[in-house]
Write a protein that holds these residues in place. Sequence first.
Motif, PDB file in Angstrom:
ATOM      1  N   ARG A 164      87.368  12.378  48.663  1.00  0.00           N
ATOM      2  CA  ARG A 164      86.422  12.273  49.784  1.00  0.00           C
ATOM      3  C   ARG A 164      86.848  13.169  50.933  1.00  0.00           C
ATOM      4  O   ARG A 164      86.009  13.734  51.642  1.00  0.00           O
ATOM      5  CB  ARG A 164      86.322  10.812  50.234  1.00  0.00           C
ATOM      6  N   GLN A 168      84.646  15.932  52.927  1.00  0.00           N
ATOM      7  CA  GLN A 168      84.342  15.807  54.356  1.00  0.00           C
ATOM      8  C   GLN A 168      84.865  16.977  55.171  1.00  0.00           C
ATOM      9  O   GLN A 168      84.218  17.433  56.113  1.00  0.00           O
ATOM     10  CB  GLN A 168      84.920  14.495  54.903  1.00  0.00           C
ATOM     11  N   VAL A 176      96.694  18.196  55.449  1.00  0.00           N
ATOM     12  CA  VAL A 176      97.498  17.011  55.159  1.00  0.00           C
ATOM     13  C   VAL A 176      98.214  17.134  53.813  1.00  0.00           C
ATOM     14  O   VAL A 176      98.871  16.195  53.376  1.00  0.00           O
ATOM     15  CB  VAL A 176      96.683  15.693  55.194  1.00  0.00           C
TER      16      VAL A 176
ATOM     17  N   MET B  91      85.683   8.732  57.728  1.00  0.00           N
ATOM     18  CA  MET B  91      86.681   7.756  57.296  1.00  0.00           C
ATOM     19  C   MET B  91      87.230   7.031  58.518  1.00  0.00           C
ATOM     20  O   MET B  91      87.164   7.542  59.643  1.00  0.00           O
ATOM     21  CB  MET B  91      87.820   8.440  56.549  1.00  0.00           C
ATOM     22  N   GLU B  95      92.319   5.154  57.390  1.00  0.00           N
ATOM     23  CA  GLU B  95      92.272   6.042  56.223  1.00  0.00           C
ATOM     24  C   GLU B  95      92.760   7.445  56.577  1.00  0.00           C
ATOM     25  O   GLU B  95      93.458   8.095  55.800  1.00  0.00           O
ATOM     26  CB  GLU B  95      90.842   6.127  55.677  1.00  0.00           C
ATOM     27  N   ALA B  98      96.416   7.270  56.729  1.00  0.00           N
ATOM     28  CA  ALA B  98      96.986   7.120  55.390  1.00  0.00           C
ATOM     29  C   ALA B  98      97.012   8.468  54.664  1.00  0.00           C
ATOM     30  O   ALA B  98      97.991   8.813  54.017  1.00  0.00           O
ATOM     31  CB  ALA B  98      96.176   6.104  54.587  1.00  0.00           C
ATOM     32  N   LEU B  99      95.933   9.237  54.800  1.00  0.00           N
ATOM     33  CA  LEU B  99      95.891  10.531  54.123  1.00  0.00           C
ATOM     34  C   LEU B  99      96.904  11.502  54.714  1.00  0.00           C
ATOM     35  O   LEU B  99      97.335  12.438  54.050  1.00  0.00           O
ATOM     36  CB  LEU B  99      94.491  11.127  54.204  1.00  0.00           C
ATOM     37  N   GLY B 100      97.280  11.255  55.965  1.00  0.00           N
ATOM     38  CA  GLY B 100      98.297  12.104  56.576  1.00  0.00           C
ATOM     39  C   GLY B 100      99.591  12.095  55.780  1.00  0.00           C
ATOM     40  O   GLY B 100     100.337  13.065  55.754  1.00  0.00           O
ATOM     41  N   TYR B 102      99.784  11.902  52.570  1.00  0.00           N
ATOM     42  CA  TYR B 102      99.562  12.431  51.220  1.00  0.00           C
ATOM     43  C   TYR B 102     100.637  13.440  50.825  1.00  0.00           C
ATOM     44  O   TYR B 102     101.055  14.230  51.639  1.00  0.00           O
ATOM     45  CB  TYR B 102      98.182  13.097  51.175  1.00  0.00           C
ATOM     46  N   PRO B 103     101.103  13.458  49.598  1.00  0.00           N
ATOM     47  CA  PRO B 103     100.676  12.661  48.435  1.00  0.00           C
ATOM     48  C   PRO B 103     101.368  11.299  48.315  1.00  0.00           C
ATOM     49  O   PRO B 103     101.104  10.581  47.369  1.00  0.00           O
ATOM     50  CB  PRO B 103     101.082  13.554  47.265  1.00  0.00           C
ATOM     51  N   ARG B 104     102.236  10.972  49.281  1.00  0.00           N
ATOM     52  CA  ARG B 104     102.864   9.645  49.216  1.00  0.00           C
ATOM     53  C   ARG B 104     101.912   8.599  49.758  1.00  0.00           C
ATOM     54  O   ARG B 104     100.913   8.900  50.388  1.00  0.00           O
ATOM     55  CB  ARG B 104     104.145   9.648  50.035  1.00  0.00           C
ATOM     56  N   ARG B 144      97.950  11.628  62.555  1.00  0.00           N
ATOM     57  CA  ARG B 144      97.807  11.953  61.140  1.00  0.00           C
ATOM     58  C   ARG B 144      98.884  12.953  60.721  1.00  0.00           C
ATOM     59  O   ARG B 144      99.480  12.832  59.651  1.00  0.00           O
ATOM     60  CB  ARG B 144      96.417  12.536  60.885  1.00  0.00           C
TER      61      ARG B 144
END
Lengths: 282, 232
Positions: A164, A168, A176, B91, B95, B98-100, B102-104, B144
């Motif tokens: 997603r 977006q 990230v 989002m 969320e 949380a994506l910040g 990533y990939p953990r 993030r």
Amino acid sequence: MLLDGTALGLQFGLLGVGLTLVYGLGGILNLAYGQMAVMGAMVVTLTMRAGLPAGWAVAVGLLTVGALGLLLDATIMRPVYRQQGEHRVLLSLLLTLGVGIVIDGLLMWRYPIGSLGLDIGGAAVEIFGVRMRTGTLLASVISVTTGGLMLAFLRMSTLGKAIRSVIQDEEGSRLVGINPAAVRRLIFILSGILAGLVAVTRSMTSPVGVNAGIDFTILALIVAVVGGLGSISGAFVAGILLGMVSTVSAFYIGQYITTIVLLAAAAATILLRPTGLLGRNT
Amino acid sequence: MLEVSGVATGYLGENVISGIDFTVGGGEVVAIIGSNGAGKTTLFRAVCGLLRPTAGTVRFEGEPIHGWPTHRISRAGLAFVPAERHLFAYMSVKENLALGAYPRRPRPVDLDLVVELFPRLGERFAQRAGTMSGGEQQMLAVGRALMSRPRLLMLDEPTTGLAPNLADAAYRALATLRQSGLTLLVAEQQVPLVLRLADRGYVLENGRIQMEGSAKELEQDPDVRRAYLGVT
């Protein structure tokens, strides 16, 4: 009839989701989508003719379309990804249209009258006091399960959120630490599998012919537009709604007119709510 | 920690910046100052891989990272907060954070730290990022970026579109991060604000570095005062 409509609608929804996911990649419309679905169905047919049980045949068919999605992503979509904005949209339209025509041509040349009909047994069963055909029931169960799994995957899992996020804001996703190329690959595989799955569930109630590709594509486009292109939950809602509309109009007016009614629904959506039922909401 | 030498890049075959040399040491706060169009954003995009340098090298902790894709640079510990923030608008705050990571998976300790720094975000965990005010979005963008536990945080004009009091608040947050030992590289037009925070700075004009020095030296330089501090 209401249950029939919902069953059909759930399949429409899945069909729309597969198209809308790919559209999320910066406006890529996959016009070969329907042909991919049909190809999945044909692989199932051929595998069954070769003597494999239906379950295995379906698995082989879905894997084949998934692989086809992967192949598209790795080859013909490469130049598309390098483009931005309108160029990306146009190039994707032209290239996928070409792929669709090629698949159509191949299927009609090799299997001119081929079609997939999965005979689950036409026997009627009673559910909540309503009589339903076994095929319809099984198709609904598969569609509901797949839809639920897809939504849960996209909303809850880290990988789903990564998908997603690329839809977006691709640059944000790269920042990230998400690899957009990997996500695109995954989306193309998923989309192919969804297309194949819908062709299989459709074949449980009525045969899917080799030339049904364009119908699947148009249907998926209508569902995706009404749900709001790029919106996953929107595609589900629109699918169910349009499934009802389609069943009702087929019953009261006639099968031949349903496509026109569905197109009218899409046109009305574009006029009244250009962003779709739920607006942009991945 | 970061060594940029001889970097040139631009758009459509035209170099916007060229011959850029600068370094950022561990634990330092370094400012890149310059007016609109000086090439600050282009420079930052080249460092974090969003734009490929046409010449020169970028080394992060000794490793040459020019030519790496952005996601790999980000995972290596170099986080970038662009001026346009690039949040995931549809989002929730949670969320996005949380994506910040990533990939953990996001670590609760890190979430706590971000909320401690920006209590506002904690109150709005369930809100959609796109519906927040500019100041809150800036907090979220920084938060993030922090979720990945970066060793170097690059911020491009963190005060863009912020009212003066919010800009001050943003810099107070950056000062807190500095105290925790995080290395910062900040591009800024609001020169007084950034020079109060920074150890050293570089002046970027017309795509080239024209001057460098400690924050104090730059603050007292007559040219800088005239051009950026509104002193005549």
